[in-house]
Design an enzyme around this catalytic site. Structure first.
Site, PDB file in Angstrom:
ATOM      1  CG  ASP A  51      -1.845   1.177   1.265  1.00  0.00           C
ATOM      2  OD1 ASP A  51      -2.973   0.998   0.764  1.00  0.00           O
ATOM      3  OD2 ASP A  51      -1.479   2.261   1.747  1.00  0.00           O
ATOM      4  CE1 TYR A  56       0.485   7.843   2.646  1.00  0.00           C
ATOM      5  CE2 TYR A  56       1.043   5.595   2.026  1.00  0.00           C
ATOM      6  CZ  TYR A  56       0.192   6.484   2.625  1.00  0.00           C
ATOM      7  OH  TYR A  56      -0.952   6.010   3.216  1.00  0.00           O
ATOM      8  CE  LYS A  81      -3.853   4.791   0.795  1.00  0.00           C
ATOM      9  NZ  LYS A  81      -2.457   4.532   1.070  1.00  0.00           N
ATOM     10  CG  HIS A 112      -4.611  10.001   0.592  1.00  0.00           C
ATOM     11  ND1 HIS A 112      -3.284   9.873   0.273  1.00  0.00           N
ATOM     12  CD2 HIS A 112      -4.691   9.656   1.893  1.00  0.00           C
ATOM     13  CE1 HIS A 112      -2.611   9.450   1.336  1.00  0.00           C
ATOM     14  NE2 HIS A 112      -3.442   9.322   2.328  1.00  0.00           N
TER      15      HIS A 112
END
Ligand code: A2P
Length: 312
Positions: A51, A56, A81, A112
């Site tokens: 994931d 990120y 996401k 998200h």
């Protein structure tokens, strides 16, 4: 004594696809090669579910590890996401993610947050940021856009082949109800990824998602930074009683609740052990479930999206 084993269980999405019950979380895996090393290790020890998210900022490392791992792409479930600044154009967001990942498709693409951030505040084409207004607050779009419009656009994505399924993240019951009731809704989200752990069990949200055929996924399942849940007295007692680690207790508790759990780690030993689960007795399961009743609930991830309030 309990003997935790690699968890290879699969759950079913409403698309018919299978999703591994335990996956590797990569939020805050942002060191020089954290994303790469953790994913290589995870795939080596048996994880088949990774994931990540555009924000990120590790999709390049995660994707390279997937491609270098030697595990066939078809055997790995990959999620990324859509960041909030790209809610006006989810297709572009997904294409950019795939480019960074070096992959042709993802298995699941999530919105998200139910919060559009103002893309007109983006000056240099760098969408992976939180735009700030002159008064210092976050530039949340309040009138010109909303998550319903984003979902309408996201519904076009499975047909492109760039993602196999679409879903949401950080959605409350009320926001899912609004999304499902919107006139343009054709697709029920395959998943809702939310913060879940013994101090935030969210049983009502889980039951609601199940009733709608939406798979729940737990992020920050150990309580996020430094895994505070692992120092809980009850968790330690249950771990000692079963001769397992506190992390094995908490991750097994999540699995037993019937949803996907995404423990994050960049440490090779912890990555290896976080895939191992065992069956808690009814008594132990109840003891962990009761922690929040005794101590009160605690949400760890509470970004300020004012004036939008996501968790109501
Ligand atoms: P690290 O990445 O150094 O292993 P969550 O999954 O709830 O977001 O928790 C992540 C936090 O918990 C990180 O600080 C991570 O540190 C730590 N962590 C992950 N797995 C374990 C484990 N098995 N034992 C102790 N700490 C862990």
């Amino acid at each position: 004594m309990a003997q935790p084993k690699n968890n290879t269980a699969l759950l079913k999405l409403n698309t018919g696809a299978s999703i591994p019950s335990v996956g590797l979380g990569t939020w805050k895996s942002t060191g020089v090669d954290d994303g790469y090393k953790s994913v290589i290790k995870a795939l080596e020890v048996g994880y088949r579910h990774i994931d990540t998210a555009a924000i990120y900022k590790n999709e390049d490392q995660v994707g390279k590890a997937i491609n270098d791992s030697g595990v066939p792409r078809s055997e790995i479930f990959v999620t990324t996401k859509l960041w909030c600044t790209q809610q006006h154009n989810p297709k572009e967001g997904l294409e950019q993610s795939l480019k960074r990942l070096g992959l042709d498709y993802v298995d699941l693409y999530l919105m998200h947050w139910p919060v559009p951030l103002n893309p007109r505040s983006i000056k240099d084409g760098n969408y992976l940021t939180i735009p700030i207004k002159a008064d210092g607050t976050r530039d949340v779009e309040t009138t010109s856009w909303n998550f319903i419009k984003t979902w309408e656009l996201m519904q076009e994505l499975p047909a492109t082949g760039l993602t196999r399924a679409i879903g949401v993240s950080n959605f409350s019951i009320n926001n899912i109800k609004d999304l499902l009731a919107s006139p343009g809704n054709r697709i029920t989200p395959a998943a809702n990824q939310v913060e879940l752990h013994p101090l935030l069990p969210q049983q009502e949200l889980i039951d609601f998602c199940k009733s709608k055929g939406i798979i729940v996924e737990a992020y920050s399942p150990l309580g996020s930074n430094n895994a505070p849940l692992l120092s809980e007295k009850t968790v330690i007692e249950v771990a000692k009683k079963n001769n397992v680690t506190p992390a094995e207790v908490v991750i097994s508790w999540h699995v037993q609740r019937g949803y996907v759990v995404l423990p994050k780690s960049v440490n090779a030993d912890r990555i290896t052990s976080n895939l191992k689960t065992f069956s808690l007795s009814d008594e132990d399961f109840k003891a962990v479930s009761d922690i929040s009743k005794i101590e009160g609930e605690k949400r760890v991830v509470v970004p300020d999206w004012a004036p939008f309030v996501p968790f109501i």
